[in-house]
Design an enzyme around this catalytic site. Sequence first.
Site, PDB file in Angstrom:
ATOM      1  N   HIS A  88      -7.078  -4.983  10.395  1.00  0.00           N
ATOM      2  CA  HIS A  88      -6.910  -4.754   8.950  1.00  0.00           C
ATOM      3  C   HIS A  88      -5.635  -5.415   8.449  1.00  0.00           C
ATOM      4  O   HIS A  88      -4.682  -5.609   9.217  1.00  0.00           O
ATOM      5  CB  HIS A  88      -6.973  -3.263   8.584  1.00  0.00           C
ATOM      6  CG  HIS A  88      -5.814  -2.427   9.017  1.00  0.00           C
ATOM      7  ND1 HIS A  88      -5.941  -1.092   9.371  1.00  0.00           N
ATOM      8  CD2 HIS A  88      -4.487  -2.691   9.151  1.00  0.00           C
ATOM      9  CE1 HIS A  88      -4.755  -0.604   9.680  1.00  0.00           C
ATOM     10  NE2 HIS A  88      -3.860  -1.548   9.557  1.00  0.00           N
TER      11      HIS A  88
ATOM     12  N   ASP B  81       0.820  -1.216   0.000  1.00  0.00           N
ATOM     13  CA  ASP B  81       0.000   0.000   0.000  1.00  0.00           C
ATOM     14  C   ASP B  81       0.855   1.268   0.000  1.00  0.00           C
ATOM     15  O   ASP B  81       2.068   1.217   0.220  1.00  0.00           O
ATOM     16  CB  ASP B  81      -0.962   0.008   1.208  1.00  0.00           C
ATOM     17  CG  ASP B  81      -0.318  -0.521   2.482  1.00  0.00           C
ATOM     18  OD1 ASP B  81       0.920  -0.471   2.596  1.00  0.00           O
ATOM     19  OD2 ASP B  81      -1.058  -0.981   3.370  1.00  0.00           O
TER      20      ASP B  81
ATOM     21  N   GLU C 109      -9.816  -2.211   5.558  1.00  0.00           N
ATOM     22  CA  GLU C 109     -10.431  -1.986   6.866  1.00  0.00           C
ATOM     23  C   GLU C 109     -11.622  -2.920   7.062  1.00  0.00           C
ATOM     24  O   GLU C 109     -12.122  -3.506   6.094  1.00  0.00           O
ATOM     25  CB  GLU C 109     -10.889  -0.517   6.951  1.00  0.00           C
ATOM     26  CG  GLU C 109      -9.768   0.507   6.724  1.00  0.00           C
ATOM     27  CD  GLU C 109      -8.837   0.661   7.927  1.00  0.00           C
ATOM     28  OE1 GLU C 109      -8.766  -0.225   8.792  1.00  0.00           O
ATOM     29  OE2 GLU C 109      -8.158   1.708   7.998  1.00  0.00           O
TER      30      GLU C 109
ATOM     31  N   ASN D  94      -7.449  -3.042  14.457  1.00  0.00           N
ATOM     32  CA  ASN D  94      -8.800  -3.456  14.074  1.00  0.00           C
ATOM     33  C   ASN D  94      -8.761  -4.649  13.122  1.00  0.00           C
ATOM     34  O   ASN D  94      -9.729  -4.936  12.438  1.00  0.00           O
ATOM     35  CB  ASN D  94      -9.557  -2.285  13.433  1.00  0.00           C
ATOM     36  CG  ASN D  94      -8.875  -1.774  12.163  1.00  0.00           C
ATOM     37  OD1 ASN D  94      -7.894  -2.343  11.695  1.00  0.00           O
ATOM     38  ND2 ASN D  94      -9.407  -0.705  11.592  1.00  0.00           N
TER      39      ASN D  94
HETATM   40  C1  F6R Z   1       1.472  -1.583   6.140  1.00  0.00           C
HETATM   41  C2  F6R Z   1       0.129  -2.133   6.246  1.00  0.00           C
HETATM   42  C3  F6R Z   1      -0.639  -2.161   7.526  1.00  0.00           C
HETATM   43  C4  F6R Z   1       0.229  -2.441   8.757  1.00  0.00           C
HETATM   44  C5  F6R Z   1      -0.624  -2.400  10.022  1.00  0.00           C
HETATM   45  C6  F6R Z   1       0.214  -2.590  11.278  1.00  0.00           C
HETATM   46  O1  F6R Z   1       1.968  -1.688   4.821  1.00  0.00           O
HETATM   47  O2  F6R Z   1      -0.387  -2.521   5.264  1.00  0.00           O
HETATM   48  O3  F6R Z   1      -1.643  -3.141   7.431  1.00  0.00           O
HETATM   49  O4  F6R Z   1       0.834  -3.682   8.621  1.00  0.00           O
HETATM   50  O5  F6R Z   1      -1.288  -1.183  10.114  1.00  0.00           O
HETATM   51  O6  F6R Z   1       1.059  -1.502  11.431  1.00  0.00           O
HETATM   52  P1  F6R Z   1       2.202  -1.485  12.545  1.00  0.00           P
HETATM   53  O7  F6R Z   1       3.195  -2.529  12.168  1.00  0.00           O
HETATM   54  O8  F6R Z   1       2.786  -0.103  12.478  1.00  0.00           O
HETATM   55  O9  F6R Z   1       1.540  -1.782  13.848  1.00  0.00           O
END
Ligand code: F6R
Length: 245
Positions: free
Chosen positions: A138, A67, A143, A136
Amino acid sequence: MKIIICEDERELDIKAAEEFANHIRRKPDSVLGLATGSTPIGMYKQLVDMHKNEGLDFSRVITFNLDEYVGIPHDHPCSYHAYMDENLFNHVNISRENINIPNGLAESLEEECTNYEEKIKSVGGIDIQVLGIGRNAHIGFNEPGTPFHSITSVVELTPSTREANSRFFDSIDEVPTHAISMGIKTIMQAKKIILLAKGADKADAMYKALYGPITPDVPASVLQLHPNVTVFVDKEAAAKFPTKE
Ligand code: F6R
């Protein structure tokens, strides 16, 4: 699904990097799916060390990031382009033309998404995809509520995700409202997936993802349907897992 509970972050980083590195050694032209965020930073550091000390060769790998934010320049310190350069690409022998990250500044975001999806297909699909998980549940920026058949698209970030990611920005107002993200179907088409989770604030999401009902309300629960997932989790994030008798 293989679940590896690690004593601490360091053990998790080393074990996850080893899994990734083995893949690259076995198939030097692997197509790697990459994630950003706090969780994989330690794994990337281990991979950089393996490149420097053991000659782990990135010259033939192709990468696709999950992303990127919409609307911030690639050299913005919070962009995922900048993150990847800083944490991995600037330190290994990857060919720049083999790096793919969605362009959140594209004139037509829709075209960008279609082309990204097509490009993944044209190289034969992703061999190994690394994922973090949101509080959450994701995955990517998919989401809760995202249909399981979603492909790469422009997505709106929830207030909770913007709040969680505001730690990297000067203020929450600066956190973009939209991103381009691989879809859940795109992620599920990867031949192998490794899911990383660290810390107590992921315990609830991890419990629901691995042991709860499979539902779009818990995007990561879809991984229960994938035939080749390895989960690397530290003790804190595994705190709600059922204990073996
Ligand atoms: C990042 C992504 C997100 C993160 C998730 C956890 O490319 O796609 O899904 O993996 O938000 O983020 P952290 O590791 O910062 O807790």
